[in-house]
Write an enzyme that holds these catalytic residues in place. Sequence first.
Site, PDB file in Angstrom:
ATOM      1  N   LYS A  23       0.850  -1.187   0.000  1.00 46.14           N
ATOM      2  CA  LYS A  23       0.000   0.000   0.000  1.00 46.14           C
ATOM      3  C   LYS A  23       0.890   1.242   0.000  1.00 46.14           C
ATOM      4  CE  LYS A  23      -4.351   1.371   2.060  1.00 46.14           C
ATOM      5  NZ  LYS A  23      -5.551   0.907   2.764  1.00 46.14           N
ATOM      6  N   GLU A  32     -19.953  -5.474   9.023  1.00 49.33           N
ATOM      7  CA  GLU A  32     -20.863  -4.750   9.901  1.00 49.33           C
ATOM      8  C   GLU A  32     -21.899  -5.682  10.521  1.00 49.33           C
ATOM      9  OE1 GLU A  32     -19.862  -3.800   6.866  1.00 49.33           O
ATOM     10  OE2 GLU A  32     -18.796  -1.930   7.284  1.00 49.33           O
ATOM     11  N   ARG A  39     -25.377  -2.153   6.219  1.00 51.05           N
ATOM     12  CA  ARG A  39     -24.962  -3.552   6.053  1.00 51.05           C
ATOM     13  C   ARG A  39     -25.373  -4.432   7.228  1.00 51.05           C
ATOM     14  NH1 ARG A  39     -20.553  -4.660   2.512  1.00 51.05           N
ATOM     15  NH2 ARG A  39     -21.421  -3.953   0.549  1.00 51.05           N
TER      16      ARG A  39
HETATM   17  N1  HTL Z   1     -17.345  -0.836   5.275  1.00 47.24           N
HETATM   18  C1  HTL Z   1     -17.847  -1.043   4.041  1.00 47.24           C
HETATM   19  C2  HTL Z   1     -19.006  -1.968   3.862  1.00 47.24           C
HETATM   20  N2  HTL Z   1     -17.356  -0.424   2.979  1.00 47.24           N
HETATM   21  C3  HTL Z   1     -16.311   0.421   3.117  1.00 47.24           C
HETATM   22  N3  HTL Z   1     -15.865   1.026   2.006  1.00 47.24           N
HETATM   23  C4  HTL Z   1     -15.727   0.660   4.375  1.00 47.24           C
HETATM   24  C5  HTL Z   1     -16.297   0.009   5.432  1.00 47.24           C
HETATM   25  C6  HTL Z   1     -14.609   1.649   4.600  1.00 47.24           C
HETATM   26  N4  HTL Z   1     -13.407   1.348   3.813  1.00 47.24           N
HETATM   27  C7  HTL Z   1     -13.004   2.039   2.684  1.00 47.24           C
HETATM   28  S1  HTL Z   1     -11.585   1.383   2.047  1.00 47.24           S
HETATM   29  C8  HTL Z   1     -11.475   0.230   3.280  1.00 47.24           C
HETATM   30  C9  HTL Z   1     -12.537   0.355   4.176  1.00 47.24           C
HETATM   31  C10 HTL Z   1     -12.693  -0.472   5.383  1.00 47.24           C
HETATM   32  C11 HTL Z   1     -10.310  -0.740   3.330  1.00 47.24           C
HETATM   33  C12 HTL Z   1     -10.347  -1.682   2.195  1.00 47.24           C
HETATM   34  O1  HTL Z   1      -9.247  -2.560   2.293  1.00 47.24           O
HETATM   35  P1  HTL Z   1      -8.793  -3.377   1.016  1.00 47.24           P
HETATM   36  O2  HTL Z   1      -8.170  -2.285   0.039  1.00 47.24           O
HETATM   37  O3  HTL Z   1      -7.765  -4.337   1.436  1.00 47.24           O
HETATM   38  O4  HTL Z   1      -9.996  -3.941   0.352  1.00 47.24           O
HETATM   39  P2  HTL Z   1      -6.822  -1.431   0.230  1.00 47.24           P
HETATM   40  O5  HTL Z   1      -7.221  -0.107   0.782  1.00 47.24           O
HETATM   41  O6  HTL Z   1      -6.247  -1.271  -1.132  1.00 47.24           O
HETATM   42  O7  HTL Z   1      -5.892  -2.185   1.116  1.00 47.24           O
HETATM   43  C13 HTL Z   1     -13.622   3.182   2.055  1.00 47.24           C
HETATM   44  O8  HTL Z   1     -14.673   3.649   2.443  1.00 47.24           O
HETATM   45  C14 HTL Z   1     -12.962   3.851   0.927  1.00 47.24           C
END
Ligand code: HTL
Length: 627
Positions: free
Chosen positions: A280, A363, A391
């Site tokens: 990242k 969630e 969710r």
């Molecule tokens: N809960 C839900 C259902 N959707 C989102 N988008 C979140 C919380 C908040 N959220 C993000 S980005 C993210 C979260 C928890 C992390 C995603 O991790 P992943 O990707 O490993 O999938 P990475 O960032 O490239 O490591 C946003 O709201 C943008």
Amino acid sequence: MGLLDHITSSADVGRLRRDELPQLAAELRAEIIDVCAVTGGHLASSLGAVELTVALHHVHDSARDRIVWDVGHQTYGHKILTGRRAQMRSIRTAGGLAGFTTSSESPDDALTVGHASTSLAAALGMALARDARQAPYDVVAVIGDGALTGGLALAALNQIGHQGSRMTIVLNDNEMSISENVGALNATMRHLQVQPWFQRAESRGKAALEDLWAPLAELGSRAKKAARRFFDPASNNPFHAMGLRYVGPIDGHDVEQLAFYLAKIRELPGPTMLHILTRKGKGYTVAEADPIAWHGASTFDPLNPMTSGKGYQWSDAFGDAAIDLAKHDDRVWVITPAMREGSGLVRFSREVPQRYLDVGIAEDVAVTTAAGLALRGEKPVVAIYSTFLQRGYDQVIHDVALERLDVVFGIDRAGLVGADGMTHQGVYDIAYLRPVPGMRIAAPKDARELRGLLRAALERGGPVAVRWPRGGVAPAPDAPVEDWDAVPWGTWEVLKEGGEVAVLAFGATLRYALEAAGDDPRVAVVNARFLKPLDEGMLAGFVAAGTPLVTVEDHVLHGGFGAAVAEHLADLGAPLRLVRLGIDDQHVPHGDPKKQHEALGYGPTGIRAAVERLVGVQEPVPVAARR
Ligand code: HTL
Ligand code: MG
């Protein structure tokens, strides 16, 4: 001119030679950093996906194929390559590009998204539709290790393995959600290793790899057998167990190798997961060093990059209160679905680690785990954004409310959220929580009232939702929990007296009501901090005095605070001299919330206009303010 200057579509990337891809990736990375310096945004995730983005567009054509990005926050590179480079500097601002993939923005965006874990089920649907029509396109889902912690994603994986439709699933594994990723599957993924014979072939170079893949192109049982031998992982591979072909893990920053594998997988029948390891923030030193801080960046100077502090936020007020409450009562827990930073819980996680739980992007798990804790006498607080509690809705009714459990929902980012836009607006929670039997709903005017409400909620028991907005707030002065303001349950507070019209404001819109009223002697302003129950006594007083009412809320009008007041007045048989201000049946895009409140008619100007409409009115008036 570099390569990037010649790229206006996915097909353009497809026309490059494979050995030109590293240069394009380097240019793309530099462009993303330049853009984010001006706009802020999801820098670290987009940087980590640069090579993947280039390789995907080299092998696939996103105008024809469907590339389904999970969450959609890692797609700055995808947007730049698909004809939106010139608009990038408007991203996440009013009238500009969205921060996530959005199908109305471009035919290259397969899905409108912002919430995690939807990509796999959506891709399955697309693959089934393609198969049914025998259409000639590929379906690719790109999902992060964080998004894979969601039940929606895991259940879809189970179904994909069962259906066997052809698709590519790229698991973009950087060991991070917003903060460190959690979960047993995440831990297992660390131990997946490339098969030794595979490694040997890889080390002998591309020709040997080609040899290995060759039998897969043939049809029939011989090829199947070869395929099985080729891919069958020696260890217990969880993805393989779910019916997927598994390839990897491979270096997600080697763009040529990525293109090689993606091109090969494209030719295979059934679902194949390509597990790639990425970093990242890749390629930008500060973001690599602190990917949490640079997950969602503010604007910065590329030569002297620093993440700017935001000042004291509502989330901090919640986090501080939660620490005090948990130290005061050892039955108090806080559960977050993957939002430790956003929900102001970094300090809580350190100071009360034994009663802090990050359940991943799940969630539903957060809410039902809280139910389990409450069934055994604990006092869980589910710290959750308004938009993400969507969710966990079945769990609110079925697991918490049916049992009338002592679960407090600390609802953050309630109201319009700004740059994240329509996928993240926290404007439905009142409407979906209000009909739940036994649910109590409140909103504080400031940090002191927030902690008073949280304490009252924990002491009173039963399901209680307390909602607060995104943004800054003055900190409450330090005080032991015993000395916190007691908020009399179910009561409103008159903040300004006035003779002719009363403005009832729920939550943070109160400041607009006060601004609109100024020192106008005709206008009363009420802090309507309880929505369920309403302060029926105070409402009866307004009815008896014939005072027309304006309700104000940062929420949709359907089923919101104003609707609750209107229903109550109608039930009493009182004349409806009422104007409801809020959001009228529309998806609100990204923008500056303050300006949006004004434009939607519930900022100070809209409130003043509503007051003028009502002064001296004796007859019922249309209750919703439509413009
Ligand atoms: N809960 C839900 C259902 N959707 C989102 N988008 C979140 C919380 C908040 N959220 C993000 S980005 C993210 C979260 C928890 C992390 C995603 O991790 P992943 O990707 O490993 O999938 P990475 O960032 O490239 O490591 C946003 O709201 C943008
Ligand atoms: Mg991740």
